[in-house]
Design a protein around this motif. Sequence first.
Motif, PDB file in Angstrom:
ATOM      1  N   GLY A 552       0.834  -1.192   0.000  1.00 14.28           N
ATOM      2  CA  GLY A 552       0.000   0.000   0.000  1.00 14.28           C
ATOM      3  C   GLY A 552       0.865   1.237   0.000  1.00 14.28           C
ATOM      4  N   ALA A 553       0.228   2.376  -0.304  1.00 18.30           N
ATOM      5  CA  ALA A 553       0.935   3.651  -0.342  1.00 18.30           C
ATOM      6  C   ALA A 553       0.000   4.751   0.129  1.00 18.30           C
ATOM      7  N   ILE A 554       0.582   5.801   0.703  1.00 14.95           N
ATOM      8  CA  ILE A 554      -0.166   7.002   1.061  1.00 14.95           C
ATOM      9  C   ILE A 554       0.543   8.195   0.449  1.00 14.95           C
ATOM     10  N   VAL A 555      -0.155   8.887  -0.443  1.00 12.79           N
ATOM     11  CA  VAL A 555       0.366  10.071  -1.119  1.00 12.79           C
ATOM     12  C   VAL A 555      -0.347  11.284  -0.519  1.00 12.79           C
ATOM     13  N   GLU A 556       0.400  12.121   0.168  1.00 14.68           N
ATOM     14  CA  GLU A 556      -0.210  13.238   0.898  1.00 14.68           C
ATOM     15  C   GLU A 556       0.307  14.578   0.377  1.00 14.68           C
ATOM     16  N   ARG A 557      -0.629  15.518   0.151  1.00 11.63           N
ATOM     17  CA  ARG A 557      -0.333  16.893  -0.294  1.00 11.63           C
ATOM     18  C   ARG A 557       0.804  16.926  -1.332  1.00 11.63           C
TER      19      ARG A 557
END
Length: 672
Positions: A552-557
């Motif tokens: 999984g990945a989290i791409v923030e701002r």
Amino acid sequence: MQATDLPLIRTVSRPTVHPDGTWAVVSVTRPDLDADATVGQLWRVPLGSAGGGSASSTDDLSRRLTRGFRDTAPRMSPDGARVAFLRAQPQAAPQLWVLPTDGGEAVQVTDRTLGVSDFRWSPDGKRLAFLSREPEPGRYGSVEGIAPGAEPPRRITEWSWTRNGVGYHRDRPQHVFVVDVPDVAAEPVVQPAPTAQGEAEPRPTVPEPRRVTTDDVDHSGIAFTPDGASIGVIAEREQGPGQVARGIVRVLPLAAPAGGGSDVDLGTLAPQAIAFGPGGELYVVAQDLGAEGKDFVARNAALYVLSAWADPGPRRLTDPETQEIGGEPLPLADGGVLLTLASRGTQQVLRVADDGATTQLTSGDVVVSEIGFGGGTLAVAYADPESYGDLGVVDLAGGGELRRRTDFSAPLRATGLVTPKELTVTGRDGHPVHGWLAVPEGTGNHPTLLMIHGGPYGSYGVDLFDETQVLVDAGYAVVYCNPRGSAGYGQAHGRAIRQAMGTVDLHDVLDFLDGAVAADGRLDGSRVGVLGGSYGGYLTAWTIAHDHRFAGAIVERGFLDPEVFFGTSDIGSFFGLEYVGENPEQVAAQSPQAVAEQVRTPTLVIHSELDLRCPLSQAERYYSTLKRHGVETELVVFPGENHELSRSGRPRHRQQRFELILDWWKRHLPVG
């Protein structure tokens, strides 16, 4: 540490030290979930005898001086008899107040429509110079009954017209004002009672300030000359195509009509902070942008001095190639100044003499954020692996030992914290990648998260980091490093990704992840995730388009679409042109949006509605492209927040953000 422990985070302001050196005043702020706001008060902290002395190690005798909703930015008068500070009430802009240090109530000094952002005492302690935004008539509540939607249209002719966290700023420029300090011992002014018709309570009676700047541009960096007759200020100037906004230093005689003064010739320098020394010398912290005004990528600021502010040119005192200095220069009575020096994840105190000789006054695993000096005592606000923010005293006579004088982080430590382990990994091309590894208690097999910082010219450090602690508490091993492009390792290290983003920086973070897994058997290298914000969001999105190992990945701002960034971001007129270039093929070769169809990793996209640094459209286009190509993805948008959500957003939003992040990992990278 868990998400619910956010209120235990304490941030300590720049210390203002009494002239005898025995005590200081700081502001201590914290997120408050009940108020859903950052709150804070002023504290008086004993420092021991002058020069460091033999003080006890913690804050046994520290006491709270104020009980306002949010009291910040204290500065002591030259005689030590009063403290000026900024006080904000709920849903209101901060105003300037003055408090007698021998006891008594604070007195309000300003009542500005848009509040006060910064201020300085005059050398004689009789006046205060402050910065405040001046709205155009009819805008921002300056005329009762005109709502934002009813304001007239804005005419825009400049390259830049918004700022993250501010919004439109050209129609409310920041000016310099001077005001006489009220007598804190005088009889209070009695306000008339409200009328029978129920009119609002009258505004408090405050001194009338005088505006000393006239150009309708933003001003910053105010500093009095030693005789108090003039004020130095940085005045912003409009940039040309592709240029960084470069300010000028202007010295304004207070006896002359507003708008006069002389400009200091700084050539190609962009000033960031100024201060006058006791002999009238002008110290300037500035970045050299080159003849075209564009060369900002990984360009460290340096300290310059003009022996008199009318000198024909500045003399450089520090080496920007190897020394990353910062902060406001703090002049010393015997010459030279104190500054901060960033290096390999730490930040130290640096003394710079007028001949350019430098002495590092602190060492070890500390991040000194602010400096105060008085009566021979050097006090610092700092963080370390066990503290989010505390006040310490530097023993100038005993080798620079830093003695803790407060322990505001004790409740946070009691929740259970893990001290990260420093690690250096040799990358595939032989480049050493420096970073840290934080692992939960126990023998593991822990799922592992690769965390990537923003910037790009930023860095992770040795100080206590809430992001790491919350993830480790949830059962994840966290690896994080400073790849090429990061600050704190010299300019060449930072400039390695100029118009080559997603190359060696990608190699460095992946090599560090592999090296961390190999170095610690508690990490499960077969179960990994990746996350990051801003530039970290960029490199996360770029990574999952080229490496499919992640659960999984989290791409923030994120900075995700360089082509659309131009013309929409508050820094879009210059940032992308230097970091990814202008040639369309070259830009596309570094664009996560251009390769989004290659992504197969489940991806959570987090963004803020009012983010003007990386506008919401960056996230919307990226999310929509992932969804179009069948990637499992979600878009979370925080209303009312800007690019600083994770650092200074509403406390409930910050907690909700952590909960969303942990829920995503629970679904896609479960512990155990």
